[in-house]
Enzyme design. Sequence first.
Site, PDB file in Angstrom:
ATOM      1  N   LYS A  23       0.862  -1.191   0.000  1.00 55.91           N
ATOM      2  CA  LYS A  23       0.000   0.000   0.000  1.00 55.91           C
ATOM      3  C   LYS A  23       0.894   1.235   0.000  1.00 55.91           C
ATOM      4  O   LYS A  23       1.830   1.311   0.817  1.00 55.91           O
ATOM      5  CB  LYS A  23      -0.877  -0.057   1.254  1.00 55.91           C
ATOM      6  CG  LYS A  23      -1.861   1.072   1.387  1.00 55.91           C
ATOM      7  CD  LYS A  23      -2.824   0.792   2.536  1.00 55.91           C
ATOM      8  CE  LYS A  23      -3.679   1.996   2.827  1.00 55.91           C
ATOM      9  NZ  LYS A  23      -4.668   1.721   3.874  1.00 55.91           N
ATOM     10  N   HIS A  59      -0.137   4.521   0.413  1.00 61.25           N
ATOM     11  CA  HIS A  59      -0.671   5.708   1.090  1.00 61.25           C
ATOM     12  C   HIS A  59      -1.102   5.304   2.500  1.00 61.25           C
ATOM     13  O   HIS A  59      -0.940   4.139   2.882  1.00 61.25           O
ATOM     14  CB  HIS A  59      -1.855   6.287   0.298  1.00 61.25           C
ATOM     15  CG  HIS A  59      -2.987   5.323   0.161  1.00 61.25           C
ATOM     16  ND1 HIS A  59      -2.989   4.296  -0.749  1.00 61.25           N
ATOM     17  CD2 HIS A  59      -4.144   5.215   0.858  1.00 61.25           C
ATOM     18  CE1 HIS A  59      -4.104   3.609  -0.625  1.00 61.25           C
ATOM     19  NE2 HIS A  59      -4.820   4.136   0.349  1.00 61.25           N
TER      20      HIS A  59
END
Length: 239
Positions: free
Chosen positions: A124, A126
């Site tokens: 991921k 963010h």
Amino acid sequence: MSIPPWKAAFLASALDGRALRLGSFELKSKRISPYFFNAGDFYRADLLTALAVAYANTIHESFSSSSSLPDADADALPFDVIFGPAYKGIPLATATTMALAQLPGGAGARYGRVEYSFDRKEAKDHGEGGSIVGAPLKGRRVLIIDDVISAGTAKRDAVAKIQAEGGTVVGIVVALDRQETLPDSAGSAIGLLRREFGIPIVAILTLENIVQGLKDSGVASQDDLRRIEEYRAKYGATD
Ligand SMILES: O=P(O)(O)OC[C@H]1O[C@H](OP(=O)(O)OP(=O)(O)O)[C@H](O)[C@@H]1O
Ligand SMILES: O=C(O)c1cc(=O)[nH]c(=O)[nH]1
């Protein structure tokens, strides 16, 4: 020889939930198998509970003795974190962590502070970021939990990921050891991983248990059993 009642009960749940199917299935290794175990089919509360309890009992039986693992204090648990590789390992790790803490007869109290985590297949970029969700792995003793071992590729990837995070893998638990050879080898995937990583690897059921359970219950046809025996003759491991 018949399989123990608790293994027979687990096998019955797998057949009831159609998690164990007979037919023709392509595996991650590209082999065509006459049977398939899909842990994703334990999606009903009672089936998921039966699955998690079977994992918890297997873990308690195989890892509760601190002498089975190096450097463990006599009274301490030999692992800190249960890690479930994405995707199917995720509900397995979560449900089993809860089932361990609920083991009867006071056993559950030992597991009240066990943690779980899992990986993302894609990191991921963010928010909290990264590829691990749940308990941090740095400096922790990690028990991998997954559905099946066939060729061992997914387990090898999970070990590498945990080590890259600074964790130490102390064991692997699966629902089914398919007792298969690695490609280009007579040895089993599970045997090779045991020797390579020097850790215990345990399964709730083996293919041998499944064949025996199918014979005992009369669920499989003679043709199903013959095709499993042929597959075993071709890919069955010698260790
Ligand atoms: O390579 P092995 O260690 O013998 O294991 C075979 C694995 O392959 C499948 O997972 P897959 O990576 O396809 O991911 P999934 O959990 O998303 O189905 C399956 O769920 C087993 O875990
Ligand atoms: O080897 C695999 O890909 C595999 C075998 C099996 O029985 N179940 C599963 O989910 N994957």
